[in-house]
Design an enzyme around this catalytic site. Structure first.
Site, PDB file in Angstrom:
ATOM      1  N   HIS A   1     -22.987  42.184 -57.594  1.00 54.79           N
ATOM      2  CA  HIS A   1     -24.342  42.748 -57.617  1.00 54.79           C
ATOM      3  C   HIS A   1     -24.854  42.824 -59.051  1.00 54.79           C
ATOM      4  O   HIS A   1     -24.139  43.207 -59.968  1.00 54.79           O
ATOM      5  CB  HIS A   1     -24.386  44.112 -56.924  1.00 54.79           C
ATOM      6  CG  HIS A   1     -23.750  45.246 -57.664  1.00 54.79           C
ATOM      7  ND1 HIS A   1     -24.445  46.020 -58.576  1.00 54.79           N
ATOM      8  CD2 HIS A   1     -22.500  45.764 -57.601  1.00 54.79           C
ATOM      9  CE1 HIS A   1     -23.657  46.961 -59.048  1.00 54.79           C
ATOM     10  NE2 HIS A   1     -22.459  46.829 -58.481  1.00 54.79           N
TER      11      HIS A   1
ATOM     12  N   ASP B   1     -20.897  48.328 -64.965  1.00 53.16           N
ATOM     13  CA  ASP B   1     -21.057  48.242 -63.510  1.00 53.16           C
ATOM     14  C   ASP B   1     -22.484  47.760 -63.233  1.00 53.16           C
ATOM     15  O   ASP B   1     -23.422  48.556 -63.329  1.00 53.16           O
ATOM     16  CB  ASP B   1     -20.813  49.607 -62.880  1.00 53.16           C
ATOM     17  CG  ASP B   1     -21.036  49.639 -61.378  1.00 53.16           C
ATOM     18  OD1 ASP B   1     -21.134  48.564 -60.766  1.00 53.16           O
ATOM     19  OD2 ASP B   1     -21.136  50.751 -60.828  1.00 53.16           O
TER      20      ASP B   1
ATOM     21  N   GLU C   1     -27.470  46.824 -54.632  1.00 51.75           N
ATOM     22  CA  GLU C   1     -26.169  47.347 -54.204  1.00 51.75           C
ATOM     23  C   GLU C   1     -26.089  48.853 -54.410  1.00 51.75           C
ATOM     24  O   GLU C   1     -25.534  49.574 -53.575  1.00 51.75           O
ATOM     25  CB  GLU C   1     -25.040  46.648 -54.980  1.00 51.75           C
ATOM     26  CG  GLU C   1     -23.635  46.977 -54.485  1.00 51.75           C
ATOM     27  CD  GLU C   1     -22.975  48.144 -55.208  1.00 51.75           C
ATOM     28  OE1 GLU C   1     -21.839  48.498 -54.839  1.00 51.75           O
ATOM     29  OE2 GLU C   1     -23.589  48.717 -56.134  1.00 51.75           O
ATOM     30  N   GLU C   2     -26.636  49.311 -55.526  1.00 54.64           N
ATOM     31  CA  GLU C   2     -26.500  50.728 -55.882  1.00 54.64           C
ATOM     32  C   GLU C   2     -27.266  51.656 -54.944  1.00 54.64           C
ATOM     33  O   GLU C   2     -27.031  52.867 -54.944  1.00 54.64           O
ATOM     34  CB  GLU C   2     -26.962  50.958 -57.331  1.00 54.64           C
ATOM     35  CG  GLU C   2     -26.149  50.231 -58.392  1.00 54.64           C
ATOM     36  CD  GLU C   2     -24.750  50.795 -58.576  1.00 54.64           C
ATOM     37  OE1 GLU C   2     -24.387  51.745 -57.848  1.00 54.64           O
ATOM     38  OE2 GLU C   2     -24.016  50.280 -59.439  1.00 54.64           O
TER      39      GLU C   2
ATOM     40  N   ASP D   1     -16.499  43.270 -58.686  1.00 55.47           N
ATOM     41  CA  ASP D   1     -17.160  44.505 -59.083  1.00 55.47           C
ATOM     42  C   ASP D   1     -16.268  45.216 -60.097  1.00 55.47           C
ATOM     43  O   ASP D   1     -15.321  44.631 -60.623  1.00 55.47           O
ATOM     44  CB  ASP D   1     -17.410  45.382 -57.846  1.00 55.47           C
ATOM     45  CG  ASP D   1     -18.630  46.285 -57.979  1.00 55.47           C
ATOM     46  OD1 ASP D   1     -18.879  46.800 -59.096  1.00 55.47           O
ATOM     47  OD2 ASP D   1     -19.338  46.492 -56.975  1.00 55.47           O
TER      48      ASP D   1
ATOM     49  N   HIS E   1     -20.881  54.950 -64.129  1.00 54.83           N
ATOM     50  CA  HIS E   1     -22.267  55.396 -63.959  1.00 54.83           C
ATOM     51  C   HIS E   1     -22.712  56.355 -65.059  1.00 54.83           C
ATOM     52  O   HIS E   1     -23.640  57.143 -64.860  1.00 54.83           O
ATOM     53  CB  HIS E   1     -22.475  56.043 -62.575  1.00 54.83           C
ATOM     54  CG  HIS E   1     -22.482  55.052 -61.464  1.00 54.83           C
ATOM     55  ND1 HIS E   1     -22.892  55.355 -60.183  1.00 54.83           N
ATOM     56  CD2 HIS E   1     -22.146  53.733 -61.425  1.00 54.83           C
ATOM     57  CE1 HIS E   1     -22.790  54.290 -59.409  1.00 54.83           C
ATOM     58  NE2 HIS E   1     -22.330  53.294 -60.151  1.00 54.83           N
TER      59      HIS E   1
END
Length: 335
Positions: free
Chosen positions: A63, A166, A196-197, A219, A306
């Protein structure tokens, strides 16, 4: 040919929060074209790069969206309220620099009356330095997106720090792999998927359109090696490619897991087993597409997921590409 570091540096010239991945798709498409690969973009915004072959069809998915923020309204003093695009932990927001897609800088701060333990997303605002609402609206309107501000930094050894490793690391592994394949009979697709998130949305349409025989999701995964970590996983930074076995979204196909482990051991490629009880990847959408697609995954361990400063080891990313290239060129995955 471009190195993984070269690819990452090009990716850090643009922003790609969920729903706003167009510039990242353009940058990846340009690199794919330079390598002589074909590509197309679907209606949802997924970029699909292809290396044609006569064998089985395989999808490498990574992603290309990141978490971010979306302005919801501007108050009379010029402060901007927002909501998160994807899972952004509240503790990461305190006095954090951000940047809107047009380059407007700002800082996330919080209502001073709110105690630390009581702070939630609605307690925060973005301060762009405007003196009032009218001035703020010249720069930011509801619906404008922002991301953590920051560039790729090289740390001692082959380690790096940046926001949004990420999943720029996964994208770099996917692109480097498909550019590196030489003696490979497989028909290889690499989907750089969107959103994706916010729910693994793009991978569903990419997997349906390519109609592949099996898929491998690229990922990142939590590196559980920092002081005080609760130890829900044995994955550590510097331990090699993390072969996915299970997460909350999917259980990896046993035949793919076995093939990847066997390939790593036979080729002396460092690897570790990725078993986590939180989070998920695009595998959750892909393995349920059409009549079901056998799906596995290879992840790169990342610390501080994140956050504005994720940290990773490039040797783990290199191990992931070596494993993937060797597995595809040797037809190690037989279903």
């Amino acid at each position: 040919m471009l190195s993984i570091t070269d690819i990452l540096k090009k990716m850090y010239t643009v922003k790609s929060p969920s729903g706003f991945e167009g510039e990242m798709a353009r940058v990846i498409a340009e690199m794919a074209e330079e390598a002589g690969l074909t590509h197309c973009t679907d209606a949802l915004g997924n970029l699909v790069v292809r290396r044609s072959g006569v064998g089985k069809r395989v999808l490498l998915d990574a992603h290309m969206d990141t978490t971010g923020f979306l302005a919801t309204y501007v108050d009379e003093k010029g402060f901007i309220r927002f909501d998160a695009l994807g899972g952004v932990p509240v503790p990461e927001l305190h006095n954090t620099p951000v940047e809107f897609l047009d380059g407007t800088p700002g800082t996330i701060s919080y209502e001073q009356k709110t105690a630390l333990k009581d702070r939630k997303m609605s307690s925060f605002f973005i301060d762009i330095g405007a003196k009032d609402e009218a001035q703020a609206r010249k720069y930011v309107l509801p619906g404008d997106a922002a991301v953590f501000a920051g560039d790729l930094r090289e740390l001692p050894g082959k380690r790096i720090a940046a926001p949004y490793l990420d999943n720029r690391l996964g994208c770099a592994v996917a692109l480097y792999t498909i550019m590196s394949l030489s003696d490979c009979d497989l028909d290889v697709y690499a989907s750089f998927s969107v959103q994706e998130e916010v729910g693994c949305r793009g991978a569903k349409t990419a997997a349906y359109a390519t109609d592949v025989d099996f898929a491998i999701v690229l990922d990142v995964t939590d590196a559980c090696d920092t002081p005080g970590f609760d130890g829900y996983s044995e994955v550590k930074m510097g331990g090699g490619a993390a072969i996915k076995i299970m997460d909350k979204a999917a259980i990896a196909h046993p035949a793919i897991v076995s093939a990847l482990i066997r390939c790593a051991e036979e080729n002396k490629i460092s690897y570790q087993r990725d078993v986590i009880t939180v989070g998920g990847t695009d595998a959750g959408s892909i393995h349920l597409t059409r009549n079901g697609i056998p799906t596995g995954g290879i992840s790169v361990p990342v610390r501080y997921m994140h956050s504005p400063n994720e940290v990773a080891d490039l040797e783990d990313a290199e191990a992931a590409t070596k494993l993937l290239v060797r597995a595809l060129e040797s037809n190690a995955i037989i279903l």
